[in-house]
Design a protein around this motif. Structure first.
Motif, PDB file in Angstrom:
ATOM      1  N   SER A 202       0.840  -1.194   0.000  1.00 35.81           N
ATOM      2  CA  SER A 202       0.000   0.000   0.000  1.00 35.81           C
ATOM      3  C   SER A 202       0.880   1.250   0.000  1.00 35.81           C
ATOM      4  CB  SER A 202      -0.852  -0.054   1.267  1.00 35.81           C
ATOM      5  OG  SER A 202      -1.951   0.799   1.179  1.00 35.81           O
ATOM      6  N   GLU A 273      -8.305  -3.026  -6.891  1.00 28.91           N
ATOM      7  CA  GLU A 273      -8.848  -2.878  -5.534  1.00 28.91           C
ATOM      8  C   GLU A 273      -8.265  -1.651  -4.829  1.00 28.91           C
ATOM      9  OE1 GLU A 273      -8.873  -7.634  -4.316  1.00 28.91           O
ATOM     10  OE2 GLU A 273      -7.145  -6.391  -3.853  1.00 28.91           O
ATOM     11  N   ARG A 312      -2.904   6.416  12.486  1.00 34.61           N
ATOM     12  CA  ARG A 312      -1.796   6.311  11.523  1.00 34.61           C
ATOM     13  C   ARG A 312      -0.488   6.955  11.992  1.00 34.61           C
ATOM     14  NH1 ARG A 312      -1.531   7.795   6.869  1.00 34.61           N
ATOM     15  NH2 ARG A 312      -0.759   5.845   6.042  1.00 34.61           N
ATOM     16  N   TYR A 316       2.373   4.202  12.224  1.00 32.48           N
ATOM     17  CA  TYR A 316       3.324   4.166  11.104  1.00 32.48           C
ATOM     18  C   TYR A 316       4.250   5.383  11.065  1.00 32.48           C
ATOM     19  CZ  TYR A 316      -0.669   1.401   9.366  1.00 32.48           C
ATOM     20  OH  TYR A 316      -1.716   0.542   9.234  1.00 32.48           O
ATOM     21  N   TYR A 372      -8.305   4.753   6.038  1.00 33.36           N
ATOM     22  CA  TYR A 372      -7.673   4.174   7.231  1.00 33.36           C
ATOM     23  C   TYR A 372      -7.668   5.165   8.396  1.00 33.36           C
ATOM     24  CZ  TYR A 372      -6.221   1.088   3.487  1.00 33.36           C
ATOM     25  OH  TYR A 372      -6.232   0.251   2.405  1.00 33.36           O
TER      26      TYR A 372
HETATM   27  N1  LLP Z   1      -6.278  -5.211  -1.705  1.00 35.56           N
HETATM   28  C1  LLP Z   1      -5.727  -5.904  -0.685  1.00 35.56           C
HETATM   29  C2  LLP Z   1      -5.641  -7.351  -0.783  1.00 35.56           C
HETATM   30  C3  LLP Z   1      -5.236  -5.204   0.442  1.00 35.56           C
HETATM   31  O1  LLP Z   1      -4.672  -5.897   1.434  1.00 35.56           O
HETATM   32  C4  LLP Z   1      -5.331  -3.801   0.501  1.00 35.56           C
HETATM   33  C5  LLP Z   1      -4.846  -3.051   1.661  1.00 35.56           C
HETATM   34  C6  LLP Z   1      -5.931  -3.135  -0.592  1.00 35.56           C
HETATM   35  C7  LLP Z   1      -6.381  -3.868  -1.679  1.00 35.56           C
HETATM   36  C8  LLP Z   1      -6.080  -1.645  -0.637  1.00 35.56           C
HETATM   37  O2  LLP Z   1      -4.854  -1.006  -0.630  1.00 35.56           O
HETATM   38  P1  LLP Z   1      -4.747   0.559  -0.933  1.00 35.56           P
HETATM   39  O3  LLP Z   1      -5.208   0.807  -2.336  1.00 35.56           O
HETATM   40  O4  LLP Z   1      -5.604   1.264   0.050  1.00 35.56           O
HETATM   41  O5  LLP Z   1      -3.309   0.853  -0.744  1.00 35.56           O
HETATM   42  N2  LLP Z   1      -3.720   0.823   7.421  1.00 35.56           N
HETATM   43  C9  LLP Z   1      -2.664   1.106   6.474  1.00 35.56           C
HETATM   44  C10 LLP Z   1      -2.931   0.488   5.117  1.00 35.56           C
HETATM   45  C11 LLP Z   1      -3.174  -0.992   5.160  1.00 35.56           C
HETATM   46  C12 LLP Z   1      -3.458  -1.582   3.807  1.00 35.56           C
HETATM   47  C13 LLP Z   1      -3.930  -2.986   3.915  1.00 35.56           C
HETATM   48  N3  LLP Z   1      -4.308  -3.596   2.669  1.00 35.56           N
HETATM   49  C14 LLP Z   1      -2.470   2.614   6.408  1.00 35.56           C
HETATM   50  O6  LLP Z   1      -3.140   3.339   7.117  1.00 35.56           O
HETATM   51  O7  LLP Z   1      -1.606   3.084   5.682  1.00 35.56           O
END
Ligand code: LLP
Length: 419
Positions: A202, A273, A312, A316, A372
């Motif tokens: 991500s 996604e 966050r 992080y 998030y």
């Molecule tokens: N698909 C899968 C299988 C995932 O595990 C995730 C995020 C996404 C899609 C969506 O990812 P994005 O497009 O949002 O990067 N809590 C953390 C981020 C954790 C992401 C987990 N998986 C933060 O606040 O940065």
């Protein structure tokens, strides 16, 4: 790009003055822009128009029903990771045919519910999970579609906690095991292994890791097809990075320009996604200064929002830009740590930030809080979860009420011997 901007020194969300909402709703709260969310969805949709992919918003980023509905109405599908998300996805009116289900620990109950909801695809993360889906599907006398999530062994150059594509991570199946699984697919008569899924992490700001991962997927899928396996879906995951401070992430159009040529002449149904890309910049976390505390080495602005509301920064070391709701026209700039009321030293929302001089009662917004933010909040320190507000044009609606003290004890039970 987002719809939070100053007019005459006052911060607006679309056409509404944020201070007016703060006055009505109280602080802290999350504020979302309908336009920013839907624009970002439409940006990806437009960039990939030639191949008409299914874009499933990763609802772990923002699961508010109003937000989900706004996106579903524009044609988005949803990427879910739990039975709870399936429930909310259905409440948001998302057809099963637009739902994909990821996650390493799906329970029997969750699998059965998803089968009954006729979801499009399970993204399978391990062989025991595949065997379990076979068993549950057999019991329900159904045949279900599955994508194998492959782990391409690629470093996405992001925070360790959100990197998933490295070979040592808990996610996905290595290529050899995936190959073996295709060869043994007759062991799973109630499952059609008709897709591959890849998600390497991500907040990835550069196209390179994506391209590397997708190339690996293509080589793999080509070899599978040579052996006679038929692949219908390629789910390319999420992970697109956004601007929090000085990042220069690829735009949706730049991303598409790198990715589309890879798939030229191939007939797969592509699935994406994205979570953060759609929701991140569309949200502001609004909090009010309670006290200014001058310590030996620094100024603390103690605010009414804490790590339980926006985790966050604590988890992080994440950066969220601070926007005072009213811009000072004069006065000095000061360096602050913006800290919450929680009894932990890790409870900060920002550190060493140079901003206009703050006083007790001033409200500020933290940008980039649409993804998030609320979804990772908790009631730690017995703090009711905050309200969520959605702005569209010149109207605003409370789309989740602030929890009350009663909500804190609603489901607790005291045994008779303690009464
Ligand atoms: N698909 C899968 C299988 C995932 O595990 C995730 C995020 C996404 C899609 C969506 O990812 P994005 O497009 O949002 O990067 N809590 C953390 C981020 C954790 C992401 C987990 N998986 C933060 O606040 O940065």
């Amino acid at each position: 790009m987002h719809d939070f901007e100053y007019r005459n020194g006052e911060l607006y969300c679309e056409k509404v003055r944020v201070q007016d909402i703060a006055g009505r709703v109280g602080t802290p709260f999350y504020l979302y822009s309908y336009k920013t969310f839907t624009d970002h969805f439409l940006k990806i949709k437009k960039a990939f128009e030639p191949v008409k992919p299914l874009i499933c918003f990763a609802m772990k980023a923002n699961g508010n029903l109003a937000v989900l509905r706004a996106l579903v109405q524009k044609g988005a599908g949803l990427d879910i990771v739990s039975g709870g998300e399936l429930f909310k996805a259905r409440k948001a009116g998302c057809p099963g045919a637009r739902i994909v289900y990821a996650g390493v620990g799906k329970t029997d109950q969750e699998i059965a519910d998803a089968i009954r909801a006729n979801i499009l695809l399970f993204n399978v993360e391990s062989i025991p999970e595949l065997e379990n889906i076979q068993r549950v599907a057999h019991q329900l006398k159904r045949r279900v579609n599955v994508s194998l999530r492959i782990n391409p062994g690629i470093d996405p150059h992001t925070h360790d906690y959100i990197a998933t594509g490295k070979s040592e991570s808990k996610f996905g199946i290595d290529l050899d095991t995936a190959h073996l699984t295709f060869m043994r697919s007759m062991r799973y008569p109630n499952v059609s292994i008709c897709g591959l899924h890849v998600h390497i992490g991500s907040q990835i700001t550069d196209g390179e890791p994506f391209v590397k991962a997708f190339r690996k997927v293509l080589i793999f899928v080509t070899s599978l097809e040579k052996e006679g396996h038929r692949i219908q879906y390629l789910n390319l995951g999420g992970g697109l990075g956004i601007i929090y401070s000085d990042e220069k992430p690829q735009t949706a159009a730049e991303f598409a320009k790198k990715v589309l040529p890879l798939f030229k002449g191939r007939r797969y149904k592509l699935i994406f996604e994205p979570g953060r890309f759609i929701a991140g910049n569309g949200g502001l976390f609004v909090t009010k200064v309670l006290y200014i505390k001058q310590a030996a080495s620094k100024h603390y602005a103690i605010v009414d929002g804490g790590m339980n509301d926006l985790l966050r920064p604590a988890l992080y070391g994440a950066y969220h830009e601070i926007l005072p709701l009213t811009k000072a026209t004069m006065g000095k700039v000061q360096k602050y740590d913006l800290v919450g009321p929680i009894c932990e030293s890790g409870d900060f929302l920002a550190t060493n930030r140079k901003i206009q001089s703050l006083r007790s009662g001033d409200a500020v917004g933290l940008l980039g809080a649409g993804a998030y933010g609320f979804t990772m909040s908790s009631q730690y320190n017995a703090r009711p979860r905050v309200a969520e507000v959605l702005v569209k044009g010149n109207r605003f609606d409370i789309v989740r009420e602030r929890e009350t003290y009663q909500d804190l004890i609603q489901r607790e039970r005291v045994p008779a011997y303690l009464k």
